[in-house]
Design a protein around this motif. Sequence first.
Motif, mmCIF file in Angstrom:
data_model
loop_
_atom_site.group_PDB
_atom_site.id
_atom_site.type_symbol
_atom_site.label_atom_id
_atom_site.label_comp_id
_atom_site.label_asym_id
_atom_site.label_seq_id
_atom_site.Cartn_x
_atom_site.Cartn_y
_atom_site.Cartn_z
ATOM 1 N N GLY A 24 0.834 -1.291 0.045
ATOM 2 C CA GLY A 24 -0.005 -0.001 -0.148
ATOM 3 C C GLY A 24 0.882 1.190 -0.087
ATOM 4 O O GLY A 24 2.053 1.331 -0.523
ATOM 5 N N VAL A 25 0.389 2.266 0.591
ATOM 6 C CA VAL A 25 1.027 3.426 0.435
ATOM 7 C C VAL A 25 0.341 4.411 1.824
ATOM 8 O O VAL A 25 -0.552 4.164 2.280
ATOM 9 N N ALA A 26 1.292 5.126 2.390
ATOM 10 C CA ALA A 26 1.187 5.799 3.403
ATOM 11 C C ALA A 26 1.376 7.438 2.997
ATOM 12 O O ALA A 26 2.501 7.528 2.692
ATOM 13 N N TYR A 27 0.521 8.273 3.515
ATOM 14 C CA TYR A 27 0.700 9.900 3.317
ATOM 15 C C TYR A 27 0.950 10.491 4.501
ATOM 16 O O TYR A 27 0.027 10.096 5.446
ATOM 17 N N ILE A 28 1.961 11.259 4.760
ATOM 18 C CA ILE A 28 2.199 12.038 5.975
ATOM 19 C C ILE A 28 2.003 13.487 5.705
ATOM 20 O O ILE A 28 2.826 13.935 4.944
ATOM 21 N N ASP A 29 1.346 13.932 6.425
ATOM 22 C CA ASP A 29 1.236 15.601 6.430
ATOM 23 C C ASP A 29 1.342 16.193 7.812
ATOM 24 O O ASP A 29 0.928 15.804 8.747
ATOM 25 N N TYR A 30 2.546 17.023 7.815
ATOM 26 C CA TYR A 30 2.979 17.567 9.082
ATOM 27 C C TYR A 30 3.098 19.076 8.844
ATOM 28 O O TYR A 30 3.561 19.599 7.855
ATOM 29 N N MET A 41 -3.263 6.024 5.582
ATOM 30 C CA MET A 41 -2.496 4.729 4.876
ATOM 31 C C MET A 41 -3.741 4.188 4.216
ATOM 32 O O MET A 41 -4.945 3.944 4.429
ATOM 33 N N LYS A 42 -3.164 3.571 2.968
ATOM 34 C CA LYS A 42 -4.169 2.933 2.076
ATOM 35 C C LYS A 42 -3.480 1.454 2.027
ATOM 36 O O LYS A 42 -2.428 1.521 1.324
ATOM 37 N N VAL A 43 -3.942 0.684 2.710
ATOM 38 C CA VAL A 43 -3.176 -0.693 2.688
ATOM 39 C C VAL A 43 -4.176 -1.637 1.843
ATOM 40 O O VAL A 43 -5.332 -1.547 1.725
ATOM 41 N N SER A 44 -3.582 -2.767 1.250
ATOM 42 C CA SER A 44 -4.081 -3.595 0.295
ATOM 43 C C SER A 44 -5.467 -4.403 0.719
ATOM 44 O O SER A 44 -6.256 -4.628 -0.237
ATOM 45 N N SER A 45 -5.487 -4.459 1.785
ATOM 46 C CA SER A 45 -6.978 -5.083 2.223
ATOM 47 C C SER A 45 -7.565 -4.309 3.529
ATOM 48 O O SER A 45 -6.675 -3.806 4.498
ATOM 49 N N PRO A 46 -8.815 -4.122 3.658
ATOM 50 C CA PRO A 46 -9.633 -3.723 4.705
ATOM 51 C C PRO A 46 -9.019 -4.238 6.079
ATOM 52 O O PRO A 46 -8.736 -3.303 7.040
#
Length: 79
Positions: A24-30, A41-46
């Motif tokens: 998946g992918v993780a987005y970090i806003d700071y 986080m957008k991970v492959s399965s729920p």
Amino acid sequence: MINPESQSQIESFRHLAQGMGISGVAYIDYDPADGLIRIKMKVSSPEQQAQMTSIVTQGLVQIMQMMGLQVKTHQKIGG
């Protein structure tokens, strides 16, 4: 720069996650000035997404507690 020992640990975790089918992918806003950290986080399965979110949260809580901070969390229940 990451030292070789840390890099080796990162690679070990990466291989473990791949073996479990986690991707998946993780987005970090700071914003350092505001003390804001937001992670999406957008991970492959729920199921894995829920588990990974909990694991990352627990890790952040432990790091902050080691720094002497009082930690309060809020978990959204339901959709």
